[in-house]
Design an enzyme around this catalytic site. Structure first.
Site, mmCIF file in Angstrom:
data_model
loop_
_atom_site.group_PDB
_atom_site.id
_atom_site.type_symbol
_atom_site.label_atom_id
_atom_site.label_comp_id
_atom_site.label_asym_id
_atom_site.label_seq_id
_atom_site.Cartn_x
_atom_site.Cartn_y
_atom_site.Cartn_z
ATOM 1 C CG ASN A 206 -1.906 -0.885 1.115
ATOM 2 O OD1 ASN A 206 -2.456 -1.537 0.182
ATOM 3 N ND2 ASN A 206 -2.243 -1.810 2.407
ATOM 4 C CD GLU A 289 -7.133 -5.250 0.970
ATOM 5 O OE1 GLU A 289 -5.806 -4.602 1.250
ATOM 6 O OE2 GLU A 289 -7.729 -5.929 1.427
ATOM 7 C CG ASP A 368 -6.431 -11.493 3.688
ATOM 8 O OD1 ASP A 368 -5.033 -11.548 3.218
ATOM 9 O OD2 ASP A 368 -6.984 -10.146 3.853
ATOM 10 C CD GLU A 396 -3.806 -9.235 8.254
ATOM 11 O OE1 GLU A 396 -2.976 -9.275 7.134
ATOM 12 O OE2 GLU A 396 -4.789 -8.276 7.975
HETATM 13 O O1 GCW Z 1 -4.579 -9.261 4.620
HETATM 14 C C1 GCW Z 1 -4.628 -7.876 4.046
HETATM 15 C C2 GCW Z 1 -4.043 -7.228 5.000
HETATM 16 C C3 GCW Z 1 -3.964 -5.638 4.489
HETATM 17 C C4 GCW Z 1 -2.863 -5.795 3.445
HETATM 18 C C5 GCW Z 1 -3.445 -6.503 2.447
HETATM 19 C C6 GCW Z 1 -2.606 -7.078 1.168
HETATM 20 C C7 GCW Z 1 -1.012 -4.637 2.797
HETATM 21 O O2 GCW Z 1 -5.143 -6.696 6.257
HETATM 22 O O3 GCW Z 1 -3.390 -4.958 5.665
HETATM 23 O O4 GCW Z 1 -2.343 -4.614 2.839
HETATM 24 O O5 GCW Z 1 -4.072 -7.967 2.993
HETATM 25 O O6 GCW Z 1 -2.049 -8.196 1.296
HETATM 26 O O7 GCW Z 1 -2.325 -6.258 0.214
#
Ligand code: GCW
Length: 676
Positions: A206, A289, A368, A396
């Site tokens: 990001n 995102e 994810d 995470e």
């Molecule tokens: O799992 C999600 C995370 C985001 C992350 C995204 C990604 C960097 O919550 O924080 O952003 O994946 O992999 O791009």
């Protein structure tokens, strides 16, 4: 060419930083012997000579600490390291009459060979009479073994300095700039070289305004990071923003088919490689995102990736293009959209269109990084594309380094999974020769690198599995214990195994059941919140009602996601009778009374596993208390604090999940345990 000079800036022991798997004591077996480094032939690059100089200082350091000596290559050393163009990749290890020779074509591979000998310790020299001589070739399964850092230069108001970082701030950045002292970055590169990782992306995918400028105005900062990594043969990559031609270049568009845009990227790449000749390439999160991407111009992801590929190709650069593309503004009322389908829907039709230097980087699961997901079908759907497997070392969704969760076994299952069934290739077979392996790092400026000291084992295991995906993960853990706790007495070794070997399953037991995923608190993703994401735009739902739970992803009555798999899995997953229990709720919506292969009903399984999960964590706490006195106080204490939190959290998970299922289903626990 002159003999390499010893770099003066390598700091082997940083004050107040734990040495992880490279404590001084790990070098005793090599450092007490006679070591030699062959004189390099002419023709190496400056970067190659720098790595050789590092190797020389490794030898000096080890022998100075442990009473050995660095001798000349002709002086009958116990260990001779030398360059030899005859070794194609990796390194060759020969032992004859107790003398060891490590040879490699390039200095970084020779460095990997050095750390291999360090890991083998006395066994490398076969000090016991009668041990056989050896001649082994050690080549990595893949040429691409990379860690991605989600580090921000500026502290992000919500995500902080490191997005999804659970180990303090960034080791690269502080207070909005690259740190003045980068000795810790070199120490990090040393740890990585010791497990075979040789590329890192230095900033978050990001990419915000400040971070975008690393590509242009602040390129010198990236050059400083690259310089700090270079002594250990680790190459820097950079995450870039697809909108850079507009935000940095002042163009009116970022359309990948626009000639000015293409020229802008070519010039940007030229500048990067002029400043950093061994630069690796760019990482891109596009149309995901909120990140900009080619969709804004009616282009697809092959158009976007290939434009960048063209810009970096003259320099031998790579584009890691992430397949994590889905609609994050979904309407939860709309049952026809399935986030699990998204990556395959977007990318599989593009197979064959990506340039040779594009790597499509695919998260291991379709959602994810959940504790349990099926393997992403994208990995099996792009035979004419260089796909990479993306794993998440940062925890995470697996306890955020407050929980002790050893992920080696989870990754091993993924790497060994066979998308085409028995007898077919594994995921590792697909990724290794193509795009290789990438993972999100779990490192920060914490004293133990990873917050939880035991989370170091995950970083270690990623490197070792990226080198050799067939390794046994309990043996990898044992290597880590041996190096990290030199002379670990048996009870300590057994306790760390007892705590970590099954810890992934333990975490799975007391969190979201049967592959349904999420049920975490929105935003920070720690702790339970069963309905936290149920009515959000994020596409991660479990659809519990009074009768049942799970997501119907079948072709017959659901979203059709099962159809993205090749046979036999498309059929195995389609039928709830053949679908593995641990993934049942990922693929099917079933009544609470549905009987699993294990013989219990879904709801009873939820109760049983959640009670068991807590008991297992309780046992982990006890195991640690019994051996805590055998490790330094700071580690004992940190692990103790984290385990206390793990137990509190497991109880919270158990009680919320069990209560939720009891209230939804009205079905009590057969064993009459307390549910609230
Ligand atoms: O799992 C999600 C995370 C985001 C992350 C995204 C990604 C960097 O919550 O924080 O952003 O994946 O992999 O791009």
């Amino acid at each position: 060419m002159p003999a390499p000079s010893v770099p003066s800036d390598i700091v082997f022991a940083l004050p107040d930083v734990h040495p992880a798997w490279l404590p001084d004591a790990a070098f005793r077996p090599v450092g007490s012997r006679r070591l030699a480094l062959g004189t390099p032939a002419d023709g190496g690059t400056p970067a190659a000579f720098e790595v050789l100089a590092t190797l020389r200082s490794e030898l000096d350091r080890a022998t100075a600490a442990h009473g050995g000596a660095v001798v000349g290559p002709q002086d009958a050393a116990d260990l001779l390291l030398h360059l030899s163009p005859a070794v194609p990749t990796g390194f060759r290890l020969e032992r004859s009459g107790g003398r060891v020779t490590v040879s490699a074509a390039d200095p970084t591979a020779l460095l990997h060979g050095w750390f291999h000998v360090v890991r083998l310790a006395d066994a490398a020299f076969a000090s016991r009479p009668g041990d056989p001589d050896v001649d082994e070739h050690h080549a990595p399964a893949s040429a691409l073994r990379m860690l991605d850092h989600w580090d921000n230069v500026d502290v992000h108001p919500v995500m902080g300095q490191v997005e999804r970082g659970y180990a303090g701030g960034s080791i690269f950045y502080d207070a909005g700039q690259v740190r003045p002292d980068l000795s810790r970055v070199t120490a990090y590169a040393r740890l990585l070289a010791a497990v075979g990782v040789d590329r890192i992306a230095v900033n978050n995918v990001n990419v915000a305004a400040r971070e975008a400028r690393l590509l242009t105005d602040d390129l010198d900062e990236v050059a400083r990071l690259a310089a700090a990594l270079r002594p250990y043969g680790v190459r820097a990559h950079l995450s870039v923003s697809f909108a850079a031609p507009m935000t940095l270049g002042g163009l009116a568009t970022s359309d990948p088919c626009d000639e000015d845009v293409r020229a802008w990227w070519r010039a940007a790449a030229d500048r990067v490689w002029a400043e950093i000749p061994d630069f690796g390439g760019f990482v891109v999160k596009a149309d995901s995102e909120g990140q900009p991407g080619p969709f804004a111009y009616g282009r697809d992801h092959a158009d976007g990736a290939n434009m960048l590929a063209e810009a970096v190709a003259p320099h031998g650069g790579l584009i890691h293009w992430r397949a994590f593309v889905y609609n994050h503004t979904q309407d939860w009322r709309d049952r026809s959209t399935d986030r699990a389908r998204a990556a395959h829907d977007h990318f599989a039709p593009l197979d064959g269109r990506f340039a040779d230097n594009v790597i499509v980087q695919v998260k291991h699961g379709p959602l994810d990084f959940q504790v349990r997901e099926p393997v992403s079908p994208v990995l099996a759907a792009m035979p004419r594309t260089r796909v990479a497997l993306e794993l998440q070392v940062t925890q995470e969704y697996t306890g955020q380094q407050r929980h002790a969760v050893y992920l080696g076994p989870a990754w091993s299952e993924i790497l060994r999974w066979r998308p085409w069934g028995d007898g077919g290739a594994t995921v590792a077979d697909v990724a290794a020769p193509a795009g290789g392996f990438a993972a999100v790092s779990n490192v920060g400026d914490d004293r133990f690198w990873t917050g939880h000291p035991l989370a170091q084992a995950n970083l270690y295991a990623f490197g070792r599995l990226a080198w050799d995906p067939t390794l046994d993960t309990a043996a990898v853990l044992d290597e880590w214990i041996t190096l990290t706790f030199p002379d670990a007495p048996g009870p300590l070794r057994e306790a760390v195994h007892a705590i970590l070997d099954e810890s992934w399953h333990t975490y799975e037991l007391h969190t979201a059941p049967l592959g349904v995923g999420f049920m975490v608190r929105p935003g920070h993703h720690y702790g339970p919140d069963v309905d936290g994401y149920e009515y959000t735009p994020w596409g991660t739902y479990h659809f519990a009602d009074r009768d049942g739970i799970g997501v119907d992803r079948t072709r017959a009555t659901g979203t059709g996601f099962t159809g993205q798999y090749p046979a036999p899995w498309r059929d195995v997953y389609e039928d709830r009778e053949t679908c593995p229990d641990e993934l049942l709720l990922f693929f099917h919506h079933v009544p609470y009374t549905h009987v699993l292969h294990s013989g219990t009903t879904v709801v009873q399984h939820v109760y049983d596993t959640h009670f068991e999960g807590v008991e297992r964590v309780r046992a982990m706490v006890e195991r640690w208390e019994a051996v805590a006195a055998l490790v330094p106080d700071d580690i004992a204490q940190r692990v103790r604090e984290r385990l206390a939190e793990q137990l509190r959290s497991a109880v919270e998970w158990r009680d919320q999940v069990n209560t939720y299922f009891l209230r939804k289903s009205g079905i009590g626990d057969l064993r009459g345990r307390t549910i609230h």
